[in-house]
Design an enzyme around this catalytic site. Sequence first.
Site, PDB file in Angstrom:
ATOM      1  N   ASP A   1     -93.027 -19.701  -3.578  1.00 17.32           N
ATOM      2  CA  ASP A   1     -92.506 -19.690  -1.934  1.00 17.32           C
ATOM      3  C   ASP A   1     -93.222 -21.251  -1.785  1.00 17.32           C
ATOM      4  O   ASP A   1     -94.156 -21.390  -1.866  1.00 17.32           O
ATOM      5  CB  ASP A   1     -93.371 -18.803  -1.169  1.00 17.32           C
ATOM      6  CG  ASP A   1     -93.245 -18.917   0.408  1.00 17.32           C
ATOM      7  OD1 ASP A   1     -92.897 -19.973   0.935  1.00 17.32           O
ATOM      8  OD2 ASP A   1     -93.738 -18.055   0.965  1.00 17.32           O
ATOM      9  N   HIS A   2     -92.342 -22.142  -1.160  1.00 16.66           N
ATOM     10  CA  HIS A   2     -92.552 -23.555  -1.090  1.00 16.66           C
ATOM     11  C   HIS A   2     -93.562 -23.844   0.109  1.00 16.66           C
ATOM     12  O   HIS A   2     -93.688 -24.801   0.258  1.00 16.66           O
ATOM     13  CB  HIS A   2     -91.269 -24.390  -1.035  1.00 16.66           C
ATOM     14  CG  HIS A   2     -91.364 -25.691  -1.933  1.00 16.66           C
ATOM     15  ND1 HIS A   2     -92.300 -26.479  -1.851  1.00 16.66           N
ATOM     16  CD2 HIS A   2     -90.417 -26.312  -2.603  1.00 16.66           C
ATOM     17  CE1 HIS A   2     -92.076 -27.596  -2.619  1.00 16.66           C
ATOM     18  NE2 HIS A   2     -90.748 -27.505  -3.073  1.00 16.66           N
ATOM     19  N   ARG A   3     -93.713 -22.763   0.812  1.00 18.65           N
ATOM     20  CA  ARG A   3     -94.501 -23.130   2.019  1.00 18.65           C
ATOM     21  C   ARG A   3     -96.040 -22.933   1.519  1.00 18.65           C
ATOM     22  O   ARG A   3     -96.881 -23.728   2.062  1.00 18.65           O
ATOM     23  CB  ARG A   3     -94.456 -21.960   2.928  1.00 18.65           C
ATOM     24  CG  ARG A   3     -93.113 -21.852   3.596  1.00 18.65           C
ATOM     25  CD  ARG A   3     -92.864 -20.412   4.600  1.00 18.65           C
ATOM     26  NE  ARG A   3     -93.078 -19.353   3.829  1.00 18.65           N
ATOM     27  CZ  ARG A   3     -93.357 -18.111   4.525  1.00 18.65           C
ATOM     28  NH1 ARG A   3     -92.983 -18.043   5.746  1.00 18.65           N
ATOM     29  NH2 ARG A   3     -93.279 -16.758   3.616  1.00 18.65           N
TER      30      ARG A   3
ATOM     31  N   PRO B   1     -89.137 -19.796   1.864  1.00 20.25           N
ATOM     32  CA  PRO B   1     -88.170 -20.989   1.261  1.00 20.25           C
ATOM     33  C   PRO B   1     -88.541 -21.032  -0.358  1.00 20.25           C
ATOM     34  O   PRO B   1     -89.551 -21.137  -0.802  1.00 20.25           O
ATOM     35  CB  PRO B   1     -88.799 -22.250   1.755  1.00 20.25           C
ATOM     36  CG  PRO B   1     -90.037 -21.841   2.410  1.00 20.25           C
ATOM     37  CD  PRO B   1     -90.135 -20.257   2.491  1.00 20.25           C
TER      38      PRO B   1
END
Length: 468
Positions: free
Chosen positions: A438-440, A262
């Site tokens: 990467d929003h994770r 994401p």
Amino acid sequence: MTTIKTVTLPDLGEGLTESDLVEWVVAVGDTVELNQVVAEVETAKALVQLPSPYAGVVAELLVEPGVTVPVGTGLLTIAVEEPALADEGAEPAPTAGADAPESTAPAAPERTAVLVGYGPLVEGSSRPRRKSRSADWAAAHAVADDVGLALSGGRIGPKVLPPVRKLAHDLGVDLNKMVGSGKDGMITRDDVLRAVSGVEVSPAARRPDALSAAHRPGLARPMKDAPAPTRPDAAARETRTPIAGVRKQTAAAMVASAFTAPHASTSLTVDVTPTLELLAQLKQDRALDGHRISILTLVAKAVTIAIGRNPSLNAHWDEAAGEIVQYGYVNLGIAAATPRGLLVPSIKDADRLRLPDLADAIGHLTEEARAGTTTPADLAGGTITITNIGVFGVDTGTPILVPGQAAILAMGAIRRQPWEFQDQIALRSVMTVSLSFDHRLVDGAEAARFLADVGGVLARPGTVLAMV
């Protein structure tokens, strides 16, 4: 005795299972030495030169340029002169002068070679279906019928670099009949072009764009009897290029990255006038002579410093293991635009390098990438990447993450524009840095702090002393 050895496509590492044969550097009948380059292959990551594991005479070329072959496929055969092997358990050789019956040692069975240091063959691999051969390709194979004659002749090919040899091959020039004008008799590109035209080549004709697309790296290369490519203003209104090599790998990686991680992005515009002033001082420092320190070098140093304060951006999401891998080192990727496509070699342990060493590493990697000599090892293992889109005059962008990495920083163009400075409006040098993450792995606040740290170093280089 003469034995025929088969040279196969070696395991080039990094999980690569196939390569495209770009060009042959040798021809049937050529004498080759041990470790002499015989072919160039293009993997999904790099252009690789293959050395010969044998010394002998090229007997047969098994694959045409442009064909994709799996690891373990036979590429060519070499006729090698070897001493006769005695039968096991044979009587010792008689002393000088004694009568001895003549005996002939059995021929050694054909063996398949793997280049030293490249790993084992892949079991079950087979030779790919070949394309239709041109007339000169079939004629070349006929030469292999008289390997003994080639061995006795001991002929060594003309002195010529691989790209020039390929150009001569495509234009139908016989290099064996040429005398080179370069150093030590080296045959140059101009020599080949003069041989075709029969006249002196003009400077305009020497430009790369004066040659057809067939001679450019990364594009399909026709055989000698293939029709000449059409000009853009001719009847053909479109050109089709096979999706292969770096372009194929880049496309697959970008699709995988875009649909698995994401993406989020943020940007910051920074007054980098103090950094440019520092850069000017560094270039005048005699102690740094020979080191090409640039704005990219200083940004790279700022990134390594900022990672030390924001380690979450130097991590990997391991989906299979269900773990977050936090790196204790920085392998800094430097995105390089090349004729073969985008390559991202990485500087190993960049956080441990001094500024001059970092500058040298960046220069070395980018030069190798543009020359097409980057190794698969250099293209693997990156933990975070910088892409300099400012060299194209672009101010900002939202780059896609390199698969497996948590962040990528884009440098924009440096522009002189009015800016607030010491409560007044002044003309300053301004640059925008953009971050995709990467929003994770990275929260918005962590990304903002990281970008602020990078911007702080560029706006006030002296603050480094308070950060490290």
